[in-house]
Design a protein around this motif. Structure first.
Motif, PDB file in Angstrom:
ATOM      1  N   LYS A  78      -0.916   4.565  -1.071  1.00  0.00           N
ATOM      2  CA  LYS A  78      -2.230   4.443  -0.440  1.00  0.00           C
ATOM      3  C   LYS A  78      -2.058   4.370   1.081  1.00  0.00           C
ATOM      4  O   LYS A  78      -2.211   3.320   1.704  1.00  0.00           O
ATOM      5  CB  LYS A  78      -2.957   3.215  -0.978  1.00  0.00           C
ATOM      6  N   GLU A 133      -3.794   5.624   3.632  1.00  0.00           N
ATOM      7  CA  GLU A 133      -4.954   5.306   4.474  1.00  0.00           C
ATOM      8  C   GLU A 133      -5.245   3.814   4.478  1.00  0.00           C
ATOM      9  O   GLU A 133      -5.607   3.250   5.515  1.00  0.00           O
ATOM     10  CB  GLU A 133      -6.186   6.105   4.013  1.00  0.00           C
ATOM     11  N   GLU A 134      -5.097   3.178   3.314  1.00  0.00           N
ATOM     12  CA  GLU A 134      -5.296   1.730   3.269  1.00  0.00           C
ATOM     13  C   GLU A 134      -4.233   1.023   4.113  1.00  0.00           C
ATOM     14  O   GLU A 134      -4.524   0.018   4.779  1.00  0.00           O
ATOM     15  CB  GLU A 134      -5.242   1.232   1.827  1.00  0.00           C
ATOM     16  N   TYR A 170       0.836  -1.207   0.000  1.00  0.00           N
ATOM     17  CA  TYR A 170       0.000   0.000   0.000  1.00  0.00           C
ATOM     18  C   TYR A 170       0.871   1.259   0.000  1.00  0.00           C
ATOM     19  O   TYR A 170       0.585   2.234  -0.726  1.00  0.00           O
ATOM     20  CB  TYR A 170      -0.919   0.017   1.216  1.00  0.00           C
ATOM     21  N   LYS A 211      -5.304   1.185   7.659  1.00  0.00           N
ATOM     22  CA  LYS A 211      -6.374   0.221   7.931  1.00  0.00           C
ATOM     23  C   LYS A 211      -5.802  -1.183   8.126  1.00  0.00           C
ATOM     24  O   LYS A 211      -6.265  -1.941   8.983  1.00  0.00           O
ATOM     25  CB  LYS A 211      -7.384   0.228   6.783  1.00  0.00           C
TER      26      LYS A 211
END
Length: 317
Positions: free
Chosen positions: A144, A146-147, A139, A150
């Protein structure tokens, strides 16, 4: 082994092999454990014995692919590892560990989108977040963030607290939040951090160095070298010695830097350590005065001589 008691695990695997010299799976599992301890030469020997064992003809396709893929991955022959794991997942589509391993080698081959597909499949099949930690790197490579965060929360919810802390540090480092990265990695320096302790010190040093806090980074490196002398993974103190040498050169202390590099070159080390040291020698040589370059060349020659005579197909230079 999964409780972090790897020295004990090695002894038990060695005893299993002693009792049954044709036990190829035990040899391969021993090899993987030795690799995790930084004992690459012994691991390579165990892998080769597993693959050359007469019992290898009685292995299932799953077992043979696992041994071949693990050996290739641990010796950084990632394309061979990928080819092997793809054979594995083609014939055993519901094996979550095979998809996780395929995702890892795809990441190492700089193919993050494909890596994520394999890792998501692993999570789906295992009905857990076992592959979420590996997803963080892919990610981040894809931007990415934010991914990636998570995925860290998935790790935390699955009970992998130290793994989550480490990857929070990786995310902070990747977003140039060096102070936050240093705080995360510092949390892993305690004796109860298990396998994360060594990498916690190393990454703390890196975060401080990236922030330009070289004296603080040097202090952490020294603290880590002392703390990890009895660590079961012998590589970590040596990696920190290499970091220390680089910091000494950057701080304008070439003579202590040379002494530290000689300490590294004079001991038997894994290929990872040797390549790390050689890279640092190359970096500091570019900026070193003519007075120090012959000594750096001598150290580089010593490092080259320490590389394994049998490479297992891996090109180290």
């Amino acid at each position: 082994e999964y409780q972090g008691r790897k020295q004990e695990a090695v002894a038990l695997y060695q005893e299993a092999v002693r009792r049954d010299s044709g036990f190829a799976l035990a040899k391969a599992t021993l090899a993987g454990c030795l690799t995790s301890l930084g004992r690459d030469r012994e691991a390579e020997t165990a892998y080769l014995e597993a693959l050359d064992s007469p019992a290898n003809t009685r292995l299932s396709r799953r077992e043979r692919d696992w041994i071949k893929g693990s050996f290739a991955s641990d010796t950084r022959d990632y394309q061979t590892a990928l080819d092997t794991y793809r054979d594995y997942t083609a014939f055993y589509e519901t094996d979550a560990s095979a998809w996780r391993d395929e995702g890892f080698v795809l990441e190492m081959l700089d193919r993050p989108a494909e890596s994520l597909e394999a890792l998501k499949k692993a999570n789906e099949l295992s009905r857990s977040y076992a592959a979420s930690g590996e997803m963080v790197y892919s990610y981040m490579l894809l931007g990415k963030t934010e991914e990636a965060r998570k995925a860290v929360e998935q790790m935390r919810s699955a009970g992998s607290l130290r793994g989550a802390i480490y990857r929070e540090g990786i995310i902070a480092l990747g977003t140039s939040s060096y102070s936050e990265a240093a705080k995360s990695f510092a949390q892993l320096e305690t004796p109860d951090s298990g396998d994360y302790r060594g990498i916690g010190f190393a990454m703390h040093v890196r975060a401080l160095a990236e922030a330009g806090k070289l004296e603080e980074a040097l202090a952490v490196a020294n603290r880590g070298i002392e703390a990890l002398q009895s660590d079961s993974r012998a590589d970590f103190p040596v990696h920190l010695l290499i970091d220390k040498a680089q910091l000494q050169f950057e701080l304008g202390k070439p003579n202590p830097g040379l002494q530290t590099l000689r300490r590294v070159a004079d001991q038997e080390s894994s290929p990872d350590v040797i390549l790390h040291a050689a890279a640092v020698v190359g970096e500091v040589a570019d900026d070193a005065s003519a007075t120090f370059r012959p000594q750096l060349a001598q150290i580089l020659a010593l490092l080259r001589n320490n590389l394994p005579s049998h490479s297992g197909g891996v090109v180290y230079e």
